[in-house]
Design a protein around this motif. Structure first.
Motif, PDB file in Angstrom:
ATOM      1  N   ASP A 223       0.810  -1.235   0.000  1.00 37.04           N
ATOM      2  CA  ASP A 223       0.000   0.000   0.000  1.00 37.04           C
ATOM      3  C   ASP A 223       0.841   1.282   0.000  1.00 37.04           C
ATOM      4  O   ASP A 223       0.550   2.201  -0.759  1.00 37.04           O
TER       5      ASP A 223
ATOM      6  N   VAL B 150       2.291   2.377  -3.601  1.00 41.05           N
ATOM      7  CA  VAL B 150       1.454   2.724  -4.752  1.00 41.05           C
ATOM      8  C   VAL B 150       0.707   4.034  -4.511  1.00 41.05           C
ATOM      9  O   VAL B 150       0.510   4.454  -3.376  1.00 41.05           O
ATOM     10  N   GLU B 151       0.306   4.676  -5.608  1.00 43.50           N
ATOM     11  CA  GLU B 151      -0.450   5.926  -5.501  1.00 43.50           C
ATOM     12  C   GLU B 151      -1.919   5.684  -5.190  1.00 43.50           C
ATOM     13  O   GLU B 151      -2.552   6.505  -4.551  1.00 43.50           O
ATOM     14  N   LYS B 152      -2.466   4.569  -5.688  1.00 47.31           N
ATOM     15  CA  LYS B 152      -3.885   4.280  -5.489  1.00 47.31           C
ATOM     16  C   LYS B 152      -4.070   2.929  -4.787  1.00 47.31           C
ATOM     17  O   LYS B 152      -4.477   1.937  -5.400  1.00 47.31           O
ATOM     18  N   PRO B 153      -3.798   2.876  -3.489  1.00 51.51           N
ATOM     19  CA  PRO B 153      -3.940   1.598  -2.780  1.00 51.51           C
ATOM     20  C   PRO B 153      -5.379   1.089  -2.752  1.00 51.51           C
ATOM     21  O   PRO B 153      -5.609  -0.114  -2.629  1.00 51.51           O
TER      22      PRO B 153
ATOM     23  N   GLU C 203      -3.215  -0.347 -10.819  1.00 48.78           N
ATOM     24  CA  GLU C 203      -3.218   0.595 -11.929  1.00 48.78           C
ATOM     25  C   GLU C 203      -1.889   0.472 -12.668  1.00 48.78           C
ATOM     26  O   GLU C 203      -0.888   0.026 -12.099  1.00 48.78           O
TER      27      GLU C 203
ATOM     28  N   ASP D 213       0.531   2.538 -13.680  1.00 50.01           N
ATOM     29  CA  ASP D 213       1.707   3.164 -13.069  1.00 50.01           C
ATOM     30  C   ASP D 213       2.095   2.460 -11.775  1.00 50.01           C
ATOM     31  O   ASP D 213       3.291   2.288 -11.488  1.00 50.01           O
ATOM     32  N   ASP D 214       1.110   2.076 -10.987  1.00 49.78           N
ATOM     33  CA  ASP D 214       1.387   1.389  -9.731  1.00 49.78           C
ATOM     34  C   ASP D 214       1.988   0.009  -9.984  1.00 49.78           C
ATOM     35  O   ASP D 214       2.875  -0.431  -9.247  1.00 49.78           O
TER      36      ASP D 214
ATOM     37  N   ARG E  45       5.563   0.440 -10.549  1.00 42.20           N
ATOM     38  CA  ARG E  45       6.261   0.692  -9.281  1.00 42.20           C
ATOM     39  C   ARG E  45       6.488  -0.612  -8.514  1.00 42.20           C
ATOM     40  O   ARG E  45       7.528  -0.808  -7.894  1.00 42.20           O
TER      41      ARG E  45
ATOM     42  N   SER F 223      -1.700  -5.277 -14.617  1.00 42.32           N
ATOM     43  CA  SER F 223      -2.311  -3.964 -14.445  1.00 42.32           C
ATOM     44  C   SER F 223      -3.750  -4.040 -14.922  1.00 42.32           C
ATOM     45  O   SER F 223      -4.111  -4.913 -15.714  1.00 42.32           O
TER      46      SER F 223
END
Length: 97
Positions: A15, A18-21, A44, A46-47, A50, A85
């Protein structure tokens, strides 16, 4: 055999990365044998990048963590992480049309 909750194990680790957990999905999939466990991590686009990291460095660290958890209770489970993703999921659905 002890059932381990890999989702509960991984969420606190993943969590913060990432930007959007809230859109992160972690599911345990059946393995080829009783000793094999596949953990599907969907995030997502991008996540997901990462979580994999440059040259897979973050993914390898996550694999090391869950490998230790799989061996902690002497069940000697082999844990496999699979990253996808939501973009991959959408493309698969679009290809089927």
């Amino acid at each position: 055999m002890i059932e381990r909750d890999y989702e509960a194990l991984l969420h606190p680790i993943i969590d913060p990365l990432v930007e959007k957990p809230e859109s992160l999905m972690i599911r345990e999939l059946p393995g080829a044998t009783d000793k094999d466990v596949t953990i599907l991590i969907v995030a997502e686009d991008d996540d997901c990048a990462r979580l994999i990291g440059k040259k897979g460095s973050v993914a390898n660290a996550l694999r090391a963590i869950v490998a230790i958890a799989g061996k902690a209770d002497d069940t000697d489970q082999r844990i496999h992480l699979k990253f996808e993703s939501f973009e991959d999921e959408k493309e698969s659905e679009d290809d089927g049309k």
